[in-house]
Design a protein around this motif. Structure first.
Motif, PDB file in Angstrom:
ATOM      1  N   TYR A  37       0.783  -1.233   0.000  1.00 25.46           N
ATOM      2  CA  TYR A  37       0.000   0.000   0.000  1.00 25.46           C
ATOM      3  C   TYR A  37       0.819   1.289   0.000  1.00 25.46           C
ATOM      4  O   TYR A  37       0.241   2.369  -0.108  1.00 25.46           O
ATOM      5  CB  TYR A  37      -0.940   0.016   1.213  1.00 25.46           C
ATOM      6  N   THR A 211     -16.746   0.183  -2.322  1.00 30.59           N
ATOM      7  CA  THR A 211     -16.101  -0.752  -3.261  1.00 30.59           C
ATOM      8  C   THR A 211     -15.405  -1.896  -2.528  1.00 30.59           C
ATOM      9  O   THR A 211     -15.041  -1.779  -1.356  1.00 30.59           O
ATOM     10  CB  THR A 211     -15.062  -0.021  -4.128  1.00 30.59           C
ATOM     11  N   GLN A 213     -12.464  -2.853  -3.110  1.00 23.75           N
ATOM     12  CA  GLN A 213     -11.092  -2.398  -2.845  1.00 23.75           C
ATOM     13  C   GLN A 213     -10.997  -1.702  -1.496  1.00 23.75           C
ATOM     14  O   GLN A 213     -10.055  -1.937  -0.727  1.00 23.75           O
ATOM     15  CB  GLN A 213     -10.638  -1.448  -3.951  1.00 23.75           C
ATOM     16  N   THR A 216     -11.355  -4.340   1.353  1.00 18.70           N
ATOM     17  CA  THR A 216     -10.136  -5.146   1.497  1.00 18.70           C
ATOM     18  C   THR A 216      -9.023  -4.343   2.142  1.00 18.70           C
ATOM     19  O   THR A 216      -8.334  -4.833   3.053  1.00 18.70           O
ATOM     20  CB  THR A 216      -9.679  -5.665   0.129  1.00 18.70           C
ATOM     21  N   ARG A 217      -8.827  -3.115   1.699  1.00 25.53           N
ATOM     22  CA  ARG A 217      -7.766  -2.284   2.274  1.00 25.53           C
ATOM     23  C   ARG A 217      -8.023  -2.008   3.751  1.00 25.53           C
ATOM     24  O   ARG A 217      -7.113  -2.090   4.584  1.00 25.53           O
ATOM     25  CB  ARG A 217      -7.645  -0.970   1.499  1.00 25.53           C
TER      26      ARG A 217
END
Length: 315
Positions: A37, A211, A213, A216-217
């Motif tokens: 990240y 989302t 994404q 998950t992040r």
């Protein structure tokens, strides 16, 4: 207890234990998350007993962006696209969260964060900056502006905490568990992805905008080694009352609030507007607790208009 009843109790206990075991999630090493990240604009600085992760983007009058509880600097992604055109944008992963993670003292009070912000500005030799904060970040921002008005040019508060607690009926499961003495330590181990997803859906007014994404992040960041312990420590921190500081804020202030905020009610916005001299208020129909993510174009437009306006000089 009859044998049949005893067997049923034992079977039930085994099922509960098995379900719990299936939801156990191991820590993710910090280096693994940094590799995944980190961004070309990412920097790290030893401050406040933490290895502080921040991003430094754009040029111009600096603006510092502070996220809320269990969030990260990524909450500002859409804003930065516009802000960096005319501003030097500095956004932090506050200690306890994001790629910064746990600090050495496990201290996460408003006082601690406010001192950290002062040291951060000093470390970059910034005499003055705009400060914007969401939720917990907003509370840190107005606390800092009250104590250090000479270091703040303009202030933007997005659904800041500190007037009332999050709506007790809507507060998310991890927040409740973290404050429950007999259950809070289970969060060190039992934090499946669906719990994070449920919490995120609660902060969106329109959760269709959430989302995979982002989910998950957020889950990955929570699983960073030490971050679950830090989250529990933050949720059990009893901050000194800093509401009296609102009247001490004398810098130009813009308040932004989602009208569908299920965590911190939009009715709190009036208190902030009335308590901070000359504060402006904008609200957003349909938006939840993080309107800068849900309605980025509308909110950053209002922020830029505010930042570019001339400051009225008192005679």
């Amino acid at each position: 207890m009859r044998p049949k009843t005893k067997r049923m109790v034992v079977a039930g206990a085994l099922l509960i234990m098995a379900a719990g075991a299936l939801m156990i999630r191991a820590d993710i090493p910090a280096e693994e998350l940094r590799a995944k990240y980190s961004h070309p604009a990412s920097k790290y600085k030893k401050l406040g007993g933490a290895n502080l992760h921040y991003r430094d983007e754009g040029q111009g009058m600096p603006i510092v962006l502070l996220h809320g509880t269990a969030a990260s600097l990524n909450t500002w992604d859409a804003w930065v696209v516009e802000l960096q055109k005319n501003h030097r944008v500095l956004r932090l992963d506050l200690p306890g969260f994001g790629l910064t993670g746990r600090n050495a003292s496990d201290t996460y009070s408003i006082d601690y964060y406010s001192r950290l912000l002062l040291h951060f500005l000093d470390s970059l030799q910034l005499e003055k900056a705009h400060i914007a904060g969401s939720s917990l970040g907003g509370q840190i921002a107005y606390d800092f502006a009250a104590d250090h008005p000479e270091r703040v040019h303009k202030l933007i508060l997005i659904a800041p905490t500190g007037v009332t607690n999050a709506n007790e009926k809507s507060i998310s499961m991890p927040f409740r568990l973290a404050q429950t003495p007999l259950l809070k330590h289970s969060l060190k181990y039992i934090t499946p992805r669906f719990i994070v997803e449920k919490s995120l859906r609660e902060v969106y007014g329109d959760d269709s905008k959430l989302t995979e994404q982002v989910i998950t992040r957020s889950h990955d960041m929570l699983l960073r080694e030490g971050s679950r312990e830090a989250f529990i420590a933050r949720m059990n921190t009893r901050d000194a009352d800093n509401l009296h500081k609102l009247a001490k804020v004398r810098v130009p202030t813009l308040i932004l609030w989602g009208e569908a905020d299920a965590w911190v009610p939009v009715t709190d916005a009036t208190h902030f507007q009335q308590s901070i001299h000359g504060a402006q208020l904008r609200t957003y129909p349909g938006a939840g607790h993080i309107p800068m993510e849900e309605q980025p174009q509308e909110t950053v437009r209002d922020a830029l208009l505010f930042l570019s306006a001339e400051v009225a000089r008192s005679k």
